[in-house]
Design an enzyme around this catalytic site. Sequence first.
Site, mmCIF file in Angstrom:
data_model
loop_
_atom_site.group_PDB
_atom_site.id
_atom_site.type_symbol
_atom_site.label_atom_id
_atom_site.label_comp_id
_atom_site.label_asym_id
_atom_site.label_seq_id
_atom_site.Cartn_x
_atom_site.Cartn_y
_atom_site.Cartn_z
ATOM 1 N N ARG A 131 0.910 -1.291 -0.030
ATOM 2 C CA ARG A 131 0.072 0.010 -0.070
ATOM 3 C C ARG A 131 0.983 1.363 -0.146
ATOM 4 O O ARG A 131 2.103 1.139 0.282
ATOM 5 C CB ARG A 131 -0.805 0.163 1.056
ATOM 6 C CG ARG A 131 -1.740 -1.146 1.263
ATOM 7 C CD ARG A 131 -2.591 -1.137 2.477
ATOM 8 N NE ARG A 131 -3.555 -2.312 2.565
ATOM 9 C CZ ARG A 131 -3.388 -3.481 3.287
ATOM 10 N NH1 ARG A 131 -2.027 -3.840 3.760
ATOM 11 N NH2 ARG A 131 -4.272 -4.294 3.228
ATOM 12 N N HIS A 262 -2.721 2.691 -5.566
ATOM 13 C CA HIS A 262 -3.642 1.448 -5.142
ATOM 14 C C HIS A 262 -3.888 0.780 -6.692
ATOM 15 O O HIS A 262 -4.214 -0.200 -6.597
ATOM 16 C CB HIS A 262 -4.844 1.938 -4.633
ATOM 17 C CG HIS A 262 -5.121 0.827 -3.352
ATOM 18 N ND1 HIS A 262 -4.278 0.630 -2.376
ATOM 19 C CD2 HIS A 262 -6.121 -0.002 -3.196
ATOM 20 C CE1 HIS A 262 -4.891 -0.184 -1.515
ATOM 21 N NE2 HIS A 262 -5.977 -0.552 -2.035
ATOM 22 N N HIS A 288 -3.785 -9.480 3.023
ATOM 23 C CA HIS A 288 -5.346 -9.397 3.431
ATOM 24 C C HIS A 288 -5.732 -10.438 4.403
ATOM 25 O O HIS A 288 -5.038 -11.823 4.255
ATOM 26 C CB HIS A 288 -5.959 -9.822 2.078
ATOM 27 C CG HIS A 288 -5.756 -8.991 0.987
ATOM 28 N ND1 HIS A 288 -6.312 -9.390 -0.216
ATOM 29 C CD2 HIS A 288 -6.181 -7.619 1.012
ATOM 30 C CE1 HIS A 288 -6.416 -8.196 -1.091
ATOM 31 N NE2 HIS A 288 -6.048 -7.147 -0.194
#
Length: 316
Positions: A131, A262, A288
């Site tokens: 990120r 992103h 995730h």
Amino acid sequence: MLDEVRRCLRVRHYSIRTETAYVGWIKRFILANQRRHPRDLGGREVEAFLSLLAVRGHVAASTQNQALSALLFLYREVLKQDLPWMEQVVRAKRPLRVPTVLSVAEVRALLAAMEGRPWLMASLIYGSGMRLMECLRLRVKDVDFGRGEITVREGKGARDRRTVLPASLAVPLRREIERVQSLHAADLREGFGRVWLPFALERKYPNAGTEPGWQYLFPSEHRSVDPRGGVERRHHLDDQVLSRGMKQAARRIGLAKPVSAHTLRHSFATHLLEAGYDIRTIQELLGHKDVATTQIYTHVLNRGGSGVLSPLDRNA
């Protein structure tokens, strides 16, 4: 009261961005209720405020959820009050969207139109799947050239993870580290050079803040005063540096798709799936918590093992 909100946020190690957002929402809540103290308000006023955001403000679901989180923090952690379950809140609808993904050729063209540190950061994000803020907060010690990996500290959900270090970026990253060391040495000569450390590390290891390994990999060009302590030090680059660089590059190559850091992360995941990598591996690299989040990239591909051929093409 807002000072107490900030104190509680800092005790719980919330980021400065979250602190700014929460304080902003609490201010808006107070102003929307004629400057009454939140202690005199309750679940009914919170419901009305959140519903107003959805009905009149047409805010996104994520924005409404952020406002709710801020107010829940205010009442539970600061005022020590439990709000009743708010069943009457009008919820903003969360749209089901597929992420914007660039093709391999588009990524190459975009990176070729960039230069300097924006190019290096964009290349690193695409090559590792980090990120934006994870990239900006990297420390020199988090880059392991020997193992070919990057350690992401305190990622989303306060979880650490490891991801791939692109071999093609080893040389420019080494040059960047040399630049960081030179900049750090200059700061030390001027009586500065102590970087911000998370949690209580500054008390536990008093000299760690001046060590080369703890310096940001992408430090700011100028020193600034830390709003949480009043100390002048060199922070990491502002996220707008990369955003401006990417948008300028997209205009130069005539790319119509919206691009952001992103977008490069989405492209990283999609291109790995296209290359046949296991979705669980990609989940770990992206950080995730649930594989269901990673599965959205299978919808982007929209094909099985042998691919889907359009009926129009089959009949041609």
